[in-house]
Scaffold this active site. Sequence first.
Site, PDB file in Angstrom:
ATOM      1  N   LYS A   1      -1.015   8.289   4.256  1.00 17.05           N
ATOM      2  CA  LYS A   1       0.098   7.095   4.085  1.00 17.05           C
ATOM      3  C   LYS A   1       0.359   6.385   2.818  1.00 17.05           C
ATOM      4  CE  LYS A   1       0.351   5.734   9.178  1.00 17.05           C
ATOM      5  NZ  LYS A   1      -0.882   6.543   9.681  1.00 17.05           N
ATOM      6  N   ARG A   2       0.220   7.289   1.668  1.00 18.40           N
ATOM      7  CA  ARG A   2       0.345   6.991   0.550  1.00 18.40           C
ATOM      8  C   ARG A   2       1.653   6.666  -0.242  1.00 18.40           C
ATOM      9  NH1 ARG A   2      -4.636   6.302   1.183  1.00 18.40           N
ATOM     10  NH2 ARG A   2      -6.243   7.071   0.031  1.00 18.40           N
TER      11      ARG A   2
END
Length: 305
Positions: A105-106
Amino acid sequence: MINKLIENIKKTQAPVVVGLDPMLDYIPSHILDQTIKERGETLEAAGEAIWQYNKGIIDATYDLIPAVKPQIAMYEQFGIPGLEAFNKTADYCRQKGLVVIGDVKRSDIGSTSAAYANAHIGSVTVGNTKLSGFHEDFITVNPYLGSDGVKPFIDVCKEEKRGIFVLVKTSNPSSGEFQDQKVEGKPLYEIVGEKVAEWGADCMGDSYSYVGAVVGATYPEMGKVLRAIMPNTYILVPGYGAQGGSAKDLKPYFNKDGLGAIVNSSRGIICAYKQEKYAQFGAENYADASRQAVIDMREDIASIF
Protein backbone atom coordinates in the site's frame (compact mmCIF):
# COMPACT_ATOMS: atom_id res chain seq x y z
CA MET A 1 3.18 -10.49 -15.17
CA ILE A 2 -0.59 -10.14 -15.53
CA ASN A 3 -0.36 -12.80 -18.24
CA LYS A 4 1.41 -15.17 -15.84
CA LEU A 5 -1.21 -14.54 -13.15
CA ILE A 6 -3.99 -15.42 -15.58
CA GLU A 7 -2.07 -18.47 -16.81
CA ASN A 8 -1.68 -19.65 -13.19
CA ILE A 9 -5.37 -19.10 -12.48
CA LYS A 10 -6.37 -21.10 -15.54
CA LYS A 11 -3.94 -23.91 -14.66
CA THR A 12 -5.15 -24.26 -11.07
CA GLN A 13 -8.81 -23.42 -11.76
CA ALA A 14 -8.58 -21.42 -8.56
CA PRO A 15 -8.94 -17.62 -8.56
CA VAL A 16 -7.50 -17.71 -5.04
CA VAL A 17 -4.67 -15.80 -3.42
CA VAL A 18 -3.40 -16.86 0.01
CA GLY A 19 -2.66 -13.93 2.28
CA LEU A 20 0.55 -14.75 4.12
CA ASP A 21 -0.12 -12.37 7.02
CA PRO A 22 1.51 -14.03 10.04
CA MET A 23 1.18 -12.96 13.66
CA LEU A 24 3.10 -14.74 16.41
CA ASP A 25 -0.08 -16.08 18.00
CA TYR A 26 -0.94 -17.76 14.68
CA ILE A 27 2.25 -19.83 14.76
CA PRO A 28 2.00 -23.28 16.35
CA SER A 29 3.97 -23.55 19.58
CA HIS A 30 6.22 -26.32 18.30
CA ILE A 31 7.65 -23.90 15.72
CA LEU A 32 7.91 -20.79 17.91
CA ASP A 33 9.23 -22.63 20.96
CA GLN A 34 12.01 -24.18 18.88
CA THR A 35 13.17 -20.88 17.37
CA ILE A 36 13.16 -19.24 20.81
CA LYS A 37 15.18 -22.16 22.18
CA GLU A 38 17.73 -21.66 19.42
CA ARG A 39 17.83 -17.84 19.30
CA GLY A 40 16.36 -16.61 22.56
CA GLU A 41 13.42 -14.26 22.95
CA THR A 42 14.61 -12.07 20.09
CA LEU A 43 13.38 -10.54 16.87
CA GLU A 44 15.59 -13.06 15.08
CA ALA A 45 13.61 -15.89 16.68
CA ALA A 46 10.34 -14.27 15.59
CA GLY A 47 11.58 -13.81 12.03
CA GLU A 48 12.73 -17.41 11.78
CA ALA A 49 9.44 -18.69 13.20
CA ILE A 50 7.49 -16.68 10.64
CA TRP A 51 9.63 -18.05 7.83
CA GLN A 52 9.24 -21.66 8.97
CA TYR A 53 5.48 -21.20 9.39
CA ASN A 54 5.12 -19.66 5.94
CA LYS A 55 7.26 -22.35 4.33
CA GLY A 56 5.02 -25.07 5.71
CA ILE A 57 1.91 -23.42 4.28
CA ILE A 58 3.55 -22.76 0.91
CA ASP A 59 4.77 -26.35 0.61
CA ALA A 60 1.26 -27.61 1.35
CA THR A 61 -0.64 -25.33 -1.01
CA TYR A 62 1.55 -24.14 -3.89
CA ASP A 63 0.17 -26.71 -6.34
CA LEU A 64 -3.41 -25.57 -5.68
CA ILE A 65 -3.10 -21.79 -5.95
CA PRO A 66 -1.88 -19.20 -8.47
CA ALA A 67 -0.60 -16.53 -6.09
CA VAL A 68 0.21 -15.40 -2.57
CA LYS A 69 -0.13 -11.99 -0.93
CA PRO A 70 2.21 -11.27 2.00
CA GLN A 71 1.20 -8.15 3.95
CA ILE A 72 4.45 -6.37 4.72
CA ALA A 73 3.30 -4.78 7.99
CA MET A 74 3.08 -8.21 9.58
CA TYR A 75 6.80 -8.57 8.88
CA GLU A 76 7.94 -4.99 9.51
CA GLN A 77 6.76 -5.17 13.12
CA PHE A 78 9.68 -7.53 13.73
CA GLY A 79 12.23 -5.14 12.26
CA ILE A 80 15.03 -6.31 9.97
CA PRO A 81 14.55 -10.01 10.84
CA GLY A 82 10.90 -9.63 9.87
CA LEU A 83 11.81 -8.06 6.54
CA GLU A 84 14.31 -10.85 5.93
CA ALA A 85 11.45 -13.32 6.49
CA PHE A 86 9.33 -11.34 4.03
CA ASN A 87 12.07 -11.48 1.42
CA LYS A 88 12.75 -15.19 1.95
CA THR A 89 9.03 -15.88 1.69
CA ALA A 90 8.68 -13.94 -1.57
CA ASP A 91 11.76 -15.62 -3.07
CA TYR A 92 10.58 -19.09 -2.09
CA CYS A 93 7.10 -18.51 -3.52
CA ARG A 94 8.57 -17.40 -6.84
CA GLN A 95 10.75 -20.52 -6.91
CA LYS A 96 7.54 -22.54 -6.53
CA GLY A 97 6.04 -20.78 -9.56
CA LEU A 98 3.65 -18.60 -7.59
CA VAL A 99 2.87 -14.98 -8.40
CA VAL A 100 3.75 -12.75 -5.44
CA ILE A 101 1.51 -9.78 -4.65
CA GLY A 102 3.24 -7.59 -2.09
CA ASP A 103 0.56 -5.94 0.01
CA VAL A 104 2.55 -2.79 0.75
CA LYS A 105 0.00 0.00 0.00
CA ARG A 106 2.68 2.48 -1.02
CA SER A 107 2.40 5.97 -2.54
CA ASP A 108 3.86 9.43 -2.04
CA ILE A 109 5.10 12.35 -4.12
CA GLY A 110 6.66 11.35 -7.43
CA SER A 111 10.29 10.86 -6.39
CA THR A 112 9.34 8.86 -3.31
CA SER A 113 6.87 6.73 -5.26
CA ALA A 114 9.66 6.02 -7.76
CA ALA A 115 11.84 4.78 -4.90
CA TYR A 116 9.02 2.60 -3.54
CA ALA A 117 8.44 1.19 -7.02
CA ASN A 118 12.14 0.45 -7.49
CA ALA A 119 12.28 -1.26 -4.09
CA HIS A 120 9.37 -3.62 -4.66
CA ILE A 121 8.78 -4.22 -8.37
CA GLY A 122 11.73 -2.52 -10.02
CA SER A 123 15.47 -2.34 -9.49
CA VAL A 124 18.38 -0.08 -8.61
CA THR A 125 21.81 0.17 -10.21
CA VAL A 126 24.89 -0.21 -8.03
CA GLY A 127 27.95 0.60 -10.10
CA ASN A 128 27.25 -1.27 -13.32
CA THR A 129 24.99 -3.89 -11.76
CA LYS A 130 21.20 -3.83 -11.82
CA LEU A 131 19.75 -5.28 -8.60
CA SER A 132 16.27 -5.95 -7.24
CA GLY A 133 15.26 -5.40 -3.62
CA PHE A 134 12.14 -7.34 -2.70
CA HIS A 135 11.17 -8.23 -6.30
CA GLU A 136 7.46 -8.95 -5.90
CA ASP A 137 5.41 -9.41 -9.09
CA PHE A 138 2.64 -7.00 -8.05
CA ILE A 139 2.18 -4.54 -5.21
CA THR A 140 -0.79 -2.66 -3.81
CA VAL A 141 -0.80 1.12 -4.28
CA ASN A 142 -2.73 3.91 -2.54
CA PRO A 143 -4.10 6.45 -5.06
CA TYR A 144 -4.80 9.27 -2.57
CA LEU A 145 -1.99 11.48 -3.91
CA GLY A 146 -3.37 11.24 -7.45
CA SER A 147 -1.54 10.63 -10.71
CA ASP A 148 1.75 12.07 -9.42
CA GLY A 149 1.90 9.32 -6.83
CA VAL A 150 0.78 6.47 -9.11
CA LYS A 151 2.59 7.21 -12.39
CA PRO A 152 6.05 6.15 -11.13
CA PHE A 153 4.64 2.71 -10.32
CA ILE A 154 3.07 2.45 -13.77
CA ASP A 155 6.36 3.45 -15.40
CA VAL A 156 8.11 0.60 -13.60
CA CYS A 157 5.28 -1.78 -14.53
CA LYS A 158 5.88 -1.01 -18.20
CA GLU A 159 9.64 -1.37 -17.91
CA GLU A 160 9.70 -4.52 -15.79
CA LYS A 161 6.41 -6.14 -16.92
CA ARG A 162 5.22 -6.17 -13.30
CA GLY A 163 1.87 -4.98 -11.96
CA ILE A 164 0.00 -2.98 -9.32
CA PHE A 165 -3.37 -3.19 -7.62
CA VAL A 166 -4.76 0.27 -6.81
CA LEU A 167 -7.03 0.66 -3.79
CA VAL A 168 -10.48 1.57 -5.10
CA LYS A 169 -13.07 0.33 -2.59
CA THR A 170 -11.56 -1.39 0.42
CA SER A 171 -13.26 -4.03 2.58
CA ASN A 172 -12.89 -2.39 6.00
CA PRO A 173 -16.02 -1.03 7.75
CA SER A 174 -14.95 2.64 7.77
CA SER A 175 -13.88 2.74 4.11
CA GLY A 176 -16.97 4.79 3.26
CA GLU A 177 -15.86 7.74 5.38
CA PHE A 178 -13.84 8.90 2.37
CA GLN A 179 -14.41 6.41 -0.46
CA ASP A 180 -18.23 6.81 -0.56
CA GLN A 181 -18.25 10.61 -0.47
CA LYS A 182 -19.98 12.20 -3.45
CA VAL A 183 -18.04 14.45 -5.81
CA GLU A 184 -20.44 16.21 -8.16
CA GLY A 185 -22.98 13.48 -7.48
CA LYS A 186 -20.61 10.55 -8.04
CA PRO A 187 -19.03 8.39 -5.29
CA LEU A 188 -15.30 8.90 -4.98
CA TYR A 189 -14.63 5.17 -5.47
CA GLU A 190 -16.22 5.38 -8.93
CA ILE A 191 -13.98 8.30 -9.84
CA VAL A 192 -10.94 6.31 -8.70
CA GLY A 193 -12.20 3.32 -10.70
CA GLU A 194 -12.46 5.45 -13.83
CA LYS A 195 -8.91 6.67 -13.27
CA VAL A 196 -7.66 3.10 -12.83
CA ALA A 197 -9.27 2.14 -16.14
CA GLU A 198 -7.61 5.15 -17.79
CA TRP A 199 -4.18 4.35 -16.34
CA GLY A 200 -4.57 0.71 -17.30
CA ALA A 201 -5.51 1.35 -20.92
CA ASP A 202 -1.93 2.42 -21.57
CA CYS A 203 -0.46 -0.61 -19.81
CA MET A 204 -2.09 -3.73 -21.25
CA GLY A 205 -1.15 -7.39 -21.19
CA ASP A 206 -2.80 -9.78 -23.64
CA SER A 207 -6.33 -9.18 -22.35
CA TYR A 208 -6.05 -7.43 -18.98
CA SER A 209 -4.04 -4.49 -17.76
CA TYR A 210 -0.96 -4.49 -15.54
CA VAL A 211 -2.91 -1.94 -13.48
CA GLY A 212 -5.40 -3.78 -11.28
CA ALA A 213 -7.80 -2.68 -8.57
CA VAL A 214 -8.60 -3.64 -4.98
CA VAL A 215 -12.35 -3.93 -4.36
CA GLY A 216 -13.63 -5.58 -1.19
CA ALA A 217 -15.94 -8.61 -1.19
CA THR A 218 -18.00 -6.90 1.51
CA TYR A 219 -19.50 -4.46 -1.03
CA PRO A 220 -20.83 -6.61 -3.93
CA GLU A 221 -23.22 -3.97 -5.33
CA MET A 222 -20.36 -1.50 -5.57
CA GLY A 223 -18.24 -4.28 -7.04
CA LYS A 224 -20.80 -4.76 -9.80
CA VAL A 225 -20.64 -1.07 -10.70
CA LEU A 226 -16.84 -1.04 -10.63
CA ARG A 227 -16.61 -4.19 -12.76
CA ALA A 228 -18.52 -2.33 -15.48
CA ILE A 229 -16.31 0.75 -15.13
CA MET A 230 -13.09 -1.31 -15.31
CA PRO A 231 -13.75 -4.14 -17.81
CA ASN A 232 -10.06 -4.80 -18.56
CA THR A 233 -8.91 -4.47 -14.95
CA TYR A 234 -8.07 -7.45 -12.78
CA ILE A 235 -9.70 -7.06 -9.38
CA LEU A 236 -8.04 -8.23 -6.19
CA VAL A 237 -10.88 -9.02 -3.79
CA PRO A 238 -10.14 -8.98 -0.04
CA GLY A 239 -12.78 -9.52 2.63
CA TYR A 240 -13.79 -13.11 1.83
CA GLY A 241 -14.29 -15.37 4.84
CA ALA A 242 -13.00 -13.85 8.08
CA GLN A 243 -14.16 -10.34 7.14
CA GLY A 244 -17.65 -11.49 6.20
CA GLY A 245 -17.62 -11.80 2.41
CA SER A 246 -19.20 -14.98 1.02
CA ALA A 247 -19.04 -16.82 -2.31
CA LYS A 248 -22.39 -15.42 -3.44
CA ASP A 249 -20.96 -11.92 -3.02
CA LEU A 250 -18.13 -12.64 -5.46
CA LYS A 251 -19.91 -13.17 -8.77
CA PRO A 252 -20.16 -9.45 -9.71
CA TYR A 253 -16.37 -9.18 -9.63
CA PHE A 254 -15.82 -11.66 -12.46
CA ASN A 255 -16.25 -11.08 -16.17
CA LYS A 256 -18.22 -13.40 -18.47
CA ASP A 257 -14.97 -15.17 -19.39
CA GLY A 258 -14.74 -16.40 -15.78
CA LEU A 259 -11.65 -14.26 -15.26
CA GLY A 260 -11.12 -10.73 -14.03
CA ALA A 261 -10.89 -11.33 -10.28
CA ILE A 262 -8.75 -13.10 -7.72
CA VAL A 263 -10.05 -13.57 -4.19
CA ASN A 264 -7.87 -13.26 -1.10
CA SER A 265 -8.14 -15.25 2.10
CA SER A 266 -5.63 -14.78 4.89
CA ARG A 267 -6.65 -15.97 8.36
CA GLY A 268 -9.20 -18.38 6.88
CA ILE A 269 -6.33 -20.34 5.34
CA ILE A 270 -3.19 -19.72 7.34
CA CYS A 271 -5.03 -20.17 10.66
CA ALA A 272 -7.33 -22.93 9.45
CA TYR A 273 -6.04 -25.35 12.08
CA LYS A 274 -7.53 -23.06 14.77
CA GLN A 275 -11.02 -23.40 13.30
CA GLU A 276 -13.43 -26.02 14.60
CA LYS A 277 -13.96 -27.24 11.04
CA TYR A 278 -10.30 -28.25 10.75
CA ALA A 279 -9.53 -29.02 14.39
CA GLN A 280 -8.88 -32.69 13.61
CA PHE A 281 -5.60 -31.74 11.92
CA GLY A 282 -4.11 -30.29 15.09
CA ALA A 283 -1.34 -27.72 15.42
CA GLU A 284 1.38 -30.16 14.31
CA ASN A 285 -0.39 -30.54 10.96
CA TYR A 286 -1.36 -26.90 10.54
CA ALA A 287 -0.19 -26.87 6.92
CA ASP A 288 -2.47 -29.79 6.03
CA ALA A 289 -5.38 -27.83 7.51
CA SER A 290 -4.41 -24.89 5.30
CA ARG A 291 -4.38 -27.14 2.25
CA GLN A 292 -7.88 -28.39 3.03
CA ALA A 293 -9.08 -24.81 3.56
CA VAL A 294 -7.77 -23.89 0.09
CA ILE A 295 -9.59 -26.86 -1.46
CA ASP A 296 -12.81 -25.86 0.30
CA MET A 297 -12.45 -22.21 -0.78
CA ARG A 298 -11.82 -23.24 -4.38
CA GLU A 299 -14.96 -25.37 -4.38
CA ASP A 300 -16.96 -22.59 -2.73
CA ILE A 301 -15.97 -20.09 -5.42
CA ALA A 302 -16.60 -22.62 -8.20
CA SER A 303 -20.18 -22.97 -6.96
CA ILE A 304 -21.08 -19.45 -8.16
CA PHE A 305 -20.44 -20.22 -11.84
